[in-house]
Design a protein around this motif. Sequence first.
Motif, PDB file in Angstrom:
ATOM      1  N   GLU A   1       0.929  -1.207   0.031  1.00 57.58           N
ATOM      2  CA  GLU A   1       0.023  -0.195  -0.185  1.00 57.58           C
ATOM      3  C   GLU A   1       0.876   1.167   0.022  1.00 57.58           C
TER       4      GLU A   1
ATOM      5  N   VAL B   1     -12.875  -7.028  -8.781  1.00 56.81           N
ATOM      6  CA  VAL B   1     -13.442  -5.811  -8.028  1.00 56.81           C
ATOM      7  C   VAL B   1     -14.832  -6.342  -8.048  1.00 56.81           C
TER       8      VAL B   1
ATOM      9  N   GLY C   1     -19.018  -3.586  -3.527  1.00 54.02           N
ATOM     10  CA  GLY C   1     -18.652  -2.587  -2.732  1.00 54.02           C
ATOM     11  C   GLY C   1     -17.120  -2.352  -2.307  1.00 54.02           C
ATOM     12  N   TYR C   2     -16.874  -3.720  -1.404  1.00 55.30           N
ATOM     13  CA  TYR C   2     -15.649  -3.795  -0.734  1.00 55.30           C
ATOM     14  C   TYR C   2     -14.413  -3.652  -1.913  1.00 55.30           C
TER      15      TYR C   2
ATOM     16  N   TYR D   1     -14.172  -1.875  -4.554  1.00 55.62           N
ATOM     17  CA  TYR D   1     -14.065  -0.499  -4.804  1.00 55.62           C
ATOM     18  C   TYR D   1     -13.404   0.269  -4.048  1.00 55.62           C
ATOM     19  N   MET D   2     -12.908  -0.133  -2.722  1.00 56.97           N
ATOM     20  CA  MET D   2     -12.480   0.721  -1.665  1.00 56.97           C
ATOM     21  C   MET D   2     -10.878   0.279  -1.806  1.00 56.97           C
ATOM     22  N   GLU D   3      -9.984   1.252  -1.340  1.00 59.29           N
ATOM     23  CA  GLU D   3      -8.593   1.074  -1.285  1.00 59.29           C
ATOM     24  C   GLU D   3      -8.082  -0.075  -0.199  1.00 59.29           C
ATOM     25  N   ASP D   4      -8.733  -0.208   0.767  1.00 61.90           N
ATOM     26  CA  ASP D   4      -8.441  -1.074   1.938  1.00 61.90           C
ATOM     27  C   ASP D   4      -8.210  -2.382   1.654  1.00 61.90           C
TER      28      ASP D   4
ATOM     29  N   GLU E   1      -9.087  -2.505  -5.952  1.00 58.28           N
ATOM     30  CA  GLU E   1      -8.862  -1.451  -7.096  1.00 58.28           C
ATOM     31  C   GLU E   1      -7.521  -1.332  -7.473  1.00 58.28           C
TER      32      GLU E   1
ATOM     33  N   ARG F   1      -6.222  -0.521 -11.811  1.00 59.34           N
ATOM     34  CA  ARG F   1      -5.227   0.651 -12.332  1.00 59.34           C
ATOM     35  C   ARG F   1      -3.993   0.293 -12.719  1.00 59.34           C
TER      36      ARG F   1
END
Lengths: 499, 350
Positions: B33, B306, B311-312, B314-317, B321, B325
């Motif tokens: 991260e 994803v 929804g999870y 889509y989150m950075e944690d 996602e 990228r």
Amino acid sequence: MFDDMLGTAMSERGKQLLKDFPALQVLHKHDRKGVNGMIKVAEDCEEYNRRYAEPMALEIDERIGRDHDYFNWDIVKAGCQYRFLSLAIPEGVGGIAGKYIVTNMALAVHELCSTCGGIGLIFGAHTLGVSPLITAGAMAHWDTVLHEIAEEEKKGNPVLMAYAITEPSAGTDVEDPEFLAKGKIGMEARRTKGGYVINGRKCFISNGREAKYLTLTAALDRNRPLETWTTFLIENGMPGYSTPRVERKMGQRASHATELLFEDVFVPDSHVLGYPGDGMVNGILMVMGASRGPVGAIATGIATGAYNHFMAWAKTRRNGHAPIDEERIRMAAADMHAMLCANRNLFINHALVADASFGKVLAHPLVNSTYLTPRAIRTSKPMYKLLNSMAGKAFINTLLGLFISDEEITHILALASMAKFHCADNAMKITSKALELMGADDSEDRRWVEKCFRDAKLCQIYEGTNQLNRLCLYDTEISKELTVEIPRPFRAPLKVEVN
Amino acid sequence: MIQILRTTETEEYRILRGTAADYAARVLAPVAEELDAPTGTPFLESMNKASELGVLRAFVAEESGGGGLDDYAFCVALEEMAVESAGAATALLIHNAALLPAIAASGAPELEAVMGAAFPMSLAYPGQVSLAGGKVSGQVPMAFNAPAASMFTVLARSTEGIAVAMVEPGSEGVEITPNEHQMGLRAARCGSLHLTAVEPLAIIQADNEMVESLERLLHLGFAAISAGIARKAFTTAHAYASERYQGGDIIVHHQALRLMMAEMVSGIEMSRAMIKSACEEGGLAPALACRIEATDRALRSATDGVQVHGGYGYMEDYGMERLMRDASWCQIYPRPNQESLLTLLDLVEG
């Protein structure tokens, strides 16, 4: 071709809108006033984009990437002058929603998201929060909550709403009756004297932290979620209610996705929207019937933004060569153009059909005449009590059932779900293709398209995953296994056969 | 964790794969991260530890202190590293690609400093750079590792054809602008490079073959990195789907999701097979074909990964996602996939 008979010249935006949406071009021949209202919405959004969203969007997105607690209120305040928060609020209580409530909403988010999906979502999620008050016919709160939003907006003070459906252990499950019946639900609203005590968590709630009022779905009995699913109105500030964290999102960042925590939150009976146990219909199926189409519009708007920046890049000449000179880039442009056309037709198709029902109710003389009664009477205690009584709710629901048939609701939900997943899938295709074609380019256009790519992905997920929306289309329109019935007074709640 | 693929790799590669996987899990995963931080110079300390794998100088002979790896071994290491951080793997790929010209011109005394350059080196390619009168001028819009580079390998046009100029970042006339808006592969932070009559440390005369071998390595490398991304997408999605309950069952039992995950597996199988065959075959065309297919499939796998997470994802944690990228960025360097397809046909036509 587009100028009207009186010779009044139509704005360029108006002409383009009618070209983009052939259905509106036809409708313009029959209801010029109505379509001119839509053109006004598109023009307002375009002006807002130019003046506020465009200069700020990249900066806001990036700032929230570094500091996810940051929220830009200025960008919301700037929307007040255009009445973006009142798009779904009936005219009688100060809003601007008329017979084209869904269409105007879809066109607004489409236009706003063509600049920034996150900023568009702030206004979209707000309207989503408003919609259960409309679909449940909760007129007692129109004169209070909705009136306050509209009046404050006129003064330039944004009052936001949000809609809390998703729970940590139930995302897809809370969007579908068959799944909800089997869902593992965490939140519960326990009956108590004079109301309910709510405990549990909601997650990924757009505008959750910023909203002054929230609508919420919760089970009255966690073991029988479908039969006891109920829609509530929540006020930020109720004891026990808090928003512990906002998520770090990949895109659509301008609008926060928030976790909501309910610890023994007392909600009075007056804040139950519709009947206890009718939440799946008035809170989910009818709301989704109105809102999934506009989600398709959000996806299309984002993809349109990507397409515009892609074309700007393609036409830029570097060292004597512009990408658009190449056949393959023109072919790609044609593919994207065709997908955008298909998308626009899908979501406007849903919006107009939805308005043939929802809009008809809001513009009905019976509803409008209610607002001839002085406000002092409408907002008096006895009236508030009457509207919130079972008899009052029964009366409103009976009327609602007369105006909109169950078949209409089912059909609208089918069109909405279809627009949602198809537009979102196309948006991903367009944005990812644009990035691949643009390649290693340090231009600002690429930066915008990268943002569109990140923003677009969420459209495949929220308002029910695309997979769920496909199942919904099958159940409602193809196999006709799922029929949506408007809640009727003293009727047994919705039943779904669970395999 | 489930076994994705049986492998016919020889023991030498199997051992390397195991060591690289261990390194990735032990060293890269905890800082993945941080390596993906949106701005600033990435946390590269952990990369220096990669020297224990022999991948910091992968193509330098063992007797000269390098890894002495062949193409496939390098791809194996990159794939395993990319499972935890595609950005770190990219930084490594670019570093080794930047070393290639100096290795090819081995023995030249003026290249001693180049061969000893610290990690990371940057590859200034492709760009518009020319060499005249012993000085390089021009610009490169996107050079990986640029802001942190110890040395630049700059490909330039000269009157005698292609030349490689080795440029030190501190030299007069070198201007590096970090890309603060990089979407993917952020551990290999990009920058644009402006060179104004820069005197290089050394000049290596090059030919088309040199450029080809450089491109070939980049293609194979990004194919391997993409395979790593796709594997991460698959294993994480499958593990999540095996626990997440929705629709009356754990979601791994839903056909819609099974199809998505099956396609990830087929994509990984295909990419790995193509990488192996391209390494064995040699030549630019197989490497290019493999790169195009592997990167396209990786983006699809990451996007679906994803989606499986809802929804999870889509989150950075949850790290999902980031895969999207990163995968998108693998499609574009050194040239975007569609443009590369046309090159592929040119190559086949001869």
